[in-house]
Structures are given as C-alpha cells and as structure tokens.
Design a protein around this motif. Structure first.
Motif, PDB file in Angstrom:
ATOM      1  N   THR A 128       0.954  -1.220  -0.222  1.00  0.00           N
ATOM      2  CA  THR A 128       0.029  -0.046  -0.061  1.00  0.00           C
ATOM      3  C   THR A 128       1.038   1.358  -0.122  1.00  0.00           C
ATOM      4  N   SER A 129       2.120   1.253   0.807  1.00  0.00           N
ATOM      5  CA  SER A 129       2.628   2.508   0.679  1.00  0.00           C
ATOM      6  C   SER A 129       3.666   2.656  -0.652  1.00  0.00           C
ATOM      7  N   VAL A 130       3.874   1.575  -0.956  1.00  0.00           N
ATOM      8  CA  VAL A 130       4.693   1.459  -2.516  1.00  0.00           C
ATOM      9  C   VAL A 130       3.705   2.130  -3.529  1.00  0.00           C
ATOM     10  N   GLY A 131       2.347   1.655  -3.608  1.00  0.00           N
ATOM     11  CA  GLY A 131       1.370   2.363  -4.392  1.00  0.00           C
ATOM     12  C   GLY A 131       1.237   3.781  -4.244  1.00  0.00           C
ATOM     13  N   ALA A 132       1.132   4.228  -3.009  1.00  0.00           N
ATOM     14  CA  ALA A 132       0.611   5.504  -2.413  1.00  0.00           C
ATOM     15  C   ALA A 132       1.979   6.437  -2.811  1.00  0.00           C
ATOM     16  N   PHE A 133       3.226   6.174  -2.076  1.00  0.00           N
ATOM     17  CA  PHE A 133       4.222   6.970  -1.976  1.00  0.00           C
ATOM     18  C   PHE A 133       5.512   6.439  -2.590  1.00  0.00           C
ATOM     19  N   GLY A 134       5.505   5.319  -3.426  1.00  0.00           N
ATOM     20  CA  GLY A 134       6.567   4.892  -4.223  1.00  0.00           C
ATOM     21  C   GLY A 134       7.547   4.205  -3.315  1.00  0.00           C
ATOM     22  N   THR A 135       7.532   4.252  -2.205  1.00  0.00           N
ATOM     23  CA  THR A 135       8.276   3.669  -1.074  1.00  0.00           C
ATOM     24  C   THR A 135       7.778   2.898  -0.021  1.00  0.00           C
ATOM     25  N   GLY A 136       8.308   1.610   0.405  1.00  0.00           N
ATOM     26  CA  GLY A 136       7.556   0.849   1.471  1.00  0.00           C
ATOM     27  C   GLY A 136       8.665   0.002   1.915  1.00  0.00           C
ATOM     28  N   ALA A 137       8.838   0.019   3.195  1.00  0.00           N
ATOM     29  CA  ALA A 137       9.993  -1.015   4.066  1.00  0.00           C
ATOM     30  C   ALA A 137       9.338  -1.708   5.250  1.00  0.00           C
ATOM     31  N   ILE A 138       9.882  -3.006   5.372  1.00  0.00           N
ATOM     32  CA  ILE A 138       9.547  -3.994   6.367  1.00  0.00           C
ATOM     33  C   ILE A 138      10.997  -4.291   7.000  1.00  0.00           C
ATOM     34  N   PHE A 139      10.629  -3.983   8.273  1.00  0.00           N
ATOM     35  CA  PHE A 139      11.787  -4.331   9.301  1.00  0.00           C
ATOM     36  C   PHE A 139      11.735  -5.809   9.971  1.00  0.00           C
ATOM     37  N   ILE A 140      12.705  -6.625   9.550  1.00  0.00           N
ATOM     38  CA  ILE A 140      12.668  -8.256   9.927  1.00  0.00           C
ATOM     39  C   ILE A 140      13.702  -8.354  11.160  1.00  0.00           C
ATOM     40  N   ASP A 141      13.066  -8.929  12.213  1.00  0.00           N
ATOM     41  CA  ASP A 141      13.814  -9.332  13.224  1.00  0.00           C
ATOM     42  C   ASP A 141      13.345 -10.524  14.049  1.00  0.00           C
ATOM     43  N   TYR A 142      14.169 -11.181  14.941  1.00  0.00           N
ATOM     44  CA  TYR A 142      13.882 -12.492  15.600  1.00  0.00           C
ATOM     45  C   TYR A 142      13.249 -12.138  16.959  1.00  0.00           C
ATOM     46  N   ASP A 143      12.163 -12.701  17.306  1.00  0.00           N
ATOM     47  CA  ASP A 143      11.566 -12.406  18.642  1.00  0.00           C
ATOM     48  C   ASP A 143      11.941 -13.494  19.476  1.00  0.00           C
ATOM     49  N   GLU A 144      12.600 -13.230  20.480  1.00  0.00           N
ATOM     50  CA  GLU A 144      12.935 -14.294  21.578  1.00  0.00           C
ATOM     51  C   GLU A 144      11.835 -14.946  22.292  1.00  0.00           C
ATOM     52  N   ALA A 269      13.643   8.180  -9.959  1.00  0.00           N
ATOM     53  CA  ALA A 269      14.133   9.163 -11.038  1.00  0.00           C
ATOM     54  C   ALA A 269      15.613   9.154 -10.615  1.00  0.00           C
ATOM     55  N   PRO A 270      16.365   9.915 -11.559  1.00  0.00           N
ATOM     56  CA  PRO A 270      17.702  10.092 -11.298  1.00  0.00           C
ATOM     57  C   PRO A 270      18.268  10.916 -10.216  1.00  0.00           C
ATOM     58  N   ASP A 271      19.096  10.726  -9.346  1.00  0.00           N
ATOM     59  CA  ASP A 271      19.611  11.597  -8.224  1.00  0.00           C
ATOM     60  C   ASP A 271      18.358  11.475  -7.086  1.00  0.00           C
ATOM     61  N   GLU A 272      17.652  10.490  -7.183  1.00  0.00           N
ATOM     62  CA  GLU A 272      16.575  10.732  -6.056  1.00  0.00           C
ATOM     63  C   GLU A 272      16.815   9.238  -5.258  1.00  0.00           C
ATOM     64  N   ILE A 273      16.485   9.249  -3.864  1.00  0.00           N
ATOM     65  CA  ILE A 273      16.688   8.131  -3.358  1.00  0.00           C
ATOM     66  C   ILE A 273      15.245   7.161  -2.906  1.00  0.00           C
ATOM     67  N   TYR A 274      14.381   8.238  -2.799  1.00  0.00           N
ATOM     68  CA  TYR A 274      12.819   7.580  -2.653  1.00  0.00           C
ATOM     69  C   TYR A 274      12.405   7.346  -3.921  1.00  0.00           C
ATOM     70  N   GLY A 275      11.493   6.329  -3.857  1.00  0.00           N
ATOM     71  CA  GLY A 275      10.727   5.843  -4.923  1.00  0.00           C
ATOM     72  C   GLY A 275       9.475   6.693  -5.709  1.00  0.00           C
ATOM     73  N   ARG A 276       9.178   6.735  -6.831  1.00  0.00           N
ATOM     74  CA  ARG A 276       7.934   7.471  -7.250  1.00  0.00           C
ATOM     75  C   ARG A 276       6.806   6.476  -7.287  1.00  0.00           C
ATOM     76  N   SER A 277       5.696   6.765  -7.186  1.00  0.00           N
ATOM     77  CA  SER A 277       4.497   5.802  -7.332  1.00  0.00           C
ATOM     78  C   SER A 277       3.464   5.793  -8.268  1.00  0.00           C
TER      79      SER A 277
END
Length: 482
Positions: A128-144, A269-277
């Motif tokens: 959903t974040s990718v479709g709206a803002f062009g960038t989406g991120a998931i943090f993956i960790d291990y739950d003890e 886009a060139p010279d941009e870090i965040y994605g376009r959606s």
C-alpha cells in the motif's frame, strides 16, 4: 565507535530537513487516497477527521486493488512463491542437497506465515505504501519471546513518515534512520530505569508525565570498524544504535549480521533516493476527479432541490406569502386568478450525464495507473481459448517486467536472505549436506510467483505454436513429433 553522537544527530536532522519537498508531495497524496497516513507535514490529533479532501472514493479503491495485485502476483499467501536451488546442475540432482533445499524452503514459509510473525498484514501494508508514496519498508527481526510458541521471525512495516534512507555508491540503500516515539514508561520497560536520560527519568517519576512521548532514533548502517570473528557488536557488519534525540544519549548499541530492512521502491528518478509511485503519476487525474465530483454534487443539489424564483417585491395574491417546501404543502397565492404559476423553480440546465462521462474517463485513467485494468482482462473476457489466455498473460508479463522485476531484486531478495540469516543464527535450519558445504554453500533464489510464471509464458506459447505448425506435417508423417 569512530563517529560522535553529535555527528549522528546532525546527519539525522539534516535528513529530516532535507526532504521537505517529498513530504509535501506525500501529504498531498495521503489527503486524497490514504487519509490514515496523513501526518507528513505538521502534527495531527489522533482520531481527527481526515477525509475533508476526498469527494470520490475511486482512488482509494484503486490503491487497495493495487496492493492486492502486488500481494497476489508477487507474494501470494496460498502458494510457494520462491524456491531455493544451487548454482551447480550436478548438486541440484544430488538427493541430499535437493532434500535439504526443499526442507529449508518449507521452514522459510512456515516461519514467515506463523500468526505471531504477522508477515501477511505487514507485507500488504508495505505494498500500500509503495502504491501511494513509491517506497515501502519492512523491518525483519527475531523475537526471542518468553515461550516456545512466541519465538520466531517478526515483521513490521515502518511508516515512511518516520524512515530516512541513504544509498551507497552503487545505488543500494544501506543506511536507515528510523524515528520512534516512546513514552517514559515504555522507555523504562525497554532499557531499564538506570539507562534513562534525566528528562525521561523526570517524566517517569511524575504521575502525569509517564505517558509523555520522547523522540528516539534507531540508526542502522554499515559498520566502519567491523572485525570478523569477534563475538561482540563489532563482529557484526551492520551497526545498530538507539539514541535519545533531545539529550543525545546513546541508549543501546548492537549490530546485525544481515541488513534488517526490506525496502521496496516502485520506480526511481535520477539522483533521487525515494521511489515514485502510481499515485504520483495519477495525481492530476485524482485531483481533477475530486473537483469534478464536488462540482457534480452541487449540480445535483440544484437539480433535486432548485432555487425558487419569486416576484421581486415578495407580494403574491394580494398579500405576503410564506413558501412551504414540504411535500403535500399548500401554498396560498402561488398562482394568480388566471391560474398562472407565480412561484417557479430555477432550472440550471446542468448536464449531469456529461459530468458522469468525464468522471468515468478520469476513473479509467486512475485504474490504468494502478494496474487495475491490466488484471481485469481475463476477468472481463472469460470465454478466451487457452492460447488466447496464454498470449494475454505473456503480454501482461512483458508490460509489468520493468516495475515488478525490481521488486524481486530490491525487496524480496534481501527479505529472504535476512530470513535465512536469522533462522541460521538461531539454529532453526538443519545441518547443510557435506556436498554443499564443500561446494561453498552457494545457493540462489528462484521465484515461482504468478508474476514470474507470466513472464515465462512465452516459452509455453512457443511450444504451442510449434505444435500447431507441426500438426499438418504430422498427418503425413507421424514420426515428425519424434
């Protein structure tokens, strides 16, 4: 740590201040298609109304369908969308190696889709974040966890509002600054009372201040003082720092053996870090549709409940008249002695049908931007032959390859590698076969999602066409099939 806390906070503040244009853009999109994510610009009150600029729900529906398309085509829950194999054809035919790879692949799926892992929900939020803002991120960790059922992989979709990214020299994201707010009570639960800065400790001891939020930042970046073989944090290639921003106090230092984020960007886009959606491409149509819907509402109001035209002095039938607009009402003086109507509704002549046609054009354009129409072809034409269906699938695969192919390399590849690293570190994987160990333990990921099969549909179309060409010749010589 070679860099001071002051320098890290300075970089963090620069990242926050340097993306103001992005945040204005994201806020404009959120106001129209994803109101729950409003808050990139300024502080928002929890529970407030956030749909003031939404007059047509089509863009929001299109975004939901886009997220469903991405999820079902790339990471479908009901099927295995990847497999593991080696780079050696000989090893791929080895029974022990094949069994081990199949077992590891099954462990991956079982761990990923455990209810406690929460992958399915967080992954949908990422798309959903990718479709709206062009960038989406998931943090993956291990739950003890505290019990055997709670242990395992854990996923969390990080809001783009709180995530600041940096690329390395190859254009790969390798640094993340994540802003997080915690109350004094939550901070004490996490790090202990003795580790808290004075300001947080003061709120903790106050009956009315325990729920006051404080800003922290979690920094993940490549470690410059990496020392392979060490058992402490320096023995891990990725540095992890938790810092209280106001006091510049280091709360926790650790590390990761693999990059803990799976960052997906739609296009860049060139010279941009965040994605376009897709929403950025469709934003003119989204704005126009909302304006047209608002105008259409006013036009319909005038048609259904039009203004009333009266004589300029307000005197009808020889006396002052009060017009009653309720159904079945009697209006004395509404006509003269000749029966001529003295009170008339105003007819604006508005063509609502034309407005609806123009609005539908905008809706279709929005569907195109969010790939909705691309996946309605097979639904709307159910009587296609098998060959026609394959050709349509091939065409869709060709159209989607530039954007979807990026997701497998940038988002799904690091995701699977992170999962394998965590499961291996916590001894959740079976011992590797000796033949694979001697070969260096190299493996590769083979994607088998519906999107991957669409992209390979050309092979099956080619086989079918070859058979069609051979059929007439086979009637003369059946051995031609051999």
């Amino acid at each position: 740590m070679s860099e001071s806390i002051d320098d890290i906070i300075r970089v963090y503040q620069n990242l926050k201040g340097g993306r103001g244009v992005w945040e204005q853009h994201w806020e404009e999109i959120a106001e129209r298609i994803l109101p729950r994510q409003i808050g990139f610009v300024g502080e928002r009150t929890p529970g407030e109304k956030r749909t003031q600029k939404v007059f047509d729900s089509k863009p929001m529906v299109a975004l939901e369908r886009f997220a469903s398309v991405m999820d079902s085509m790339l990471t479908p829950r009901q099927t295995k969308w990847h497999n593991l194999t080696t780079t050696s054809a000989e090893l791929n035919n080895d029974y022990e190696v094949k069994t081990w790879l199949s077992t590891v692949n099954q462990i991956l799926y079982d761990s990923r889709y455990k209810p406690a892992a929460n992958f399915a929900g967080q992954n949908a939020e990422r798309w959903t974040s990718v479709g709206a803002f062009g960038t989406g991120a998931i943090f993956i960790d291990y739950d003890e966890g505290r019990g055997p059922t709670a242990r395992g992989l854990r996923y969390r979709c990080v809001s783009l509002r709180d995530l600041f990214l940096l690329e390395n020299h190859q254009g790969v994201i390798d640094t993340a600054y994540r802003r997080l707010y915690q109350t004094a009570r939550q901070a004490a639960q996490r790090w202990g009372r003795d580790a808290l800065p004075e300001a947080v400790l003061k709120d903790l001891d106050s009956p009315t201040g325990q729920d006051k939020r404080h800003e922290f930042v979690h920094v993940v970046r490549p470690r410059t003082d990496y020392w392979p073989g060490r058992m402490d944090a320096r023995g891990r290639p990725w540095q992890s720092l938790y810092i209280h921003v106001a006091s510049k106090k280091l709360m926790e230092e650790g590390g990761y053996t693999s990059w803990p984020y799976s960052v997906s960007r739609y296009v860049t886009a060139p010279d941009e870090i965040y994605g376009r959606s897709p929403a950025m491409s469709a934003l003119p149509d989204i704005k126009m549709l909302n304006e047209m819907a608002r105008t259409d509402i006013r036009a319909v109001h005038k048609l259904v409940d039009p203004p009333i035209l009266l004589h300029d002095d307000g005197i009808l039938g020889g006396g002052a008249m009060t017009i009653r607009m309720t159904p079945g009402a009697l209006v004395p003086g509404g006509v003269n002695k000749s029966g001529q109507q003295l009170v008339q509704p105003f007819q604006s002549g508005a063509r609502v049908d034309i407005a609806e046609e123009k609005m539908q054009q905008r809706r279709d354009s929005i569907d195109d931007a969010f790939l909705v129409t691309l996946f309605q072809i097979l639904v709307e034409t159910p009587r296609m032959t098998a060959t026609e269906a394959l050709i349509r699938a091939q065409e869709k695969g060709m159209l989607l390859t530039p954007t979807m192919g990026r997701q497998t390399s940038e988002a799904l590849g690091p995701l699977i590698e992170r999962e394998l690293d965590l499961l291996s570190f916590h001894r959740q994987l079976p011992p590797m076969p000796q033949a694979l160990v001697e070969a260096g333990g190299e493996y590769e990921i083979v994607y088998d999602s519906p999107m991957s099969r669409m992209q390979r549909a050309e092979e099956l179309v080619g086989v079918q066409r070859s058979m069609e060409i051979l059929t007439p010749f086979a009637q003369l010589d059946p051995t031609i099939y051999d």
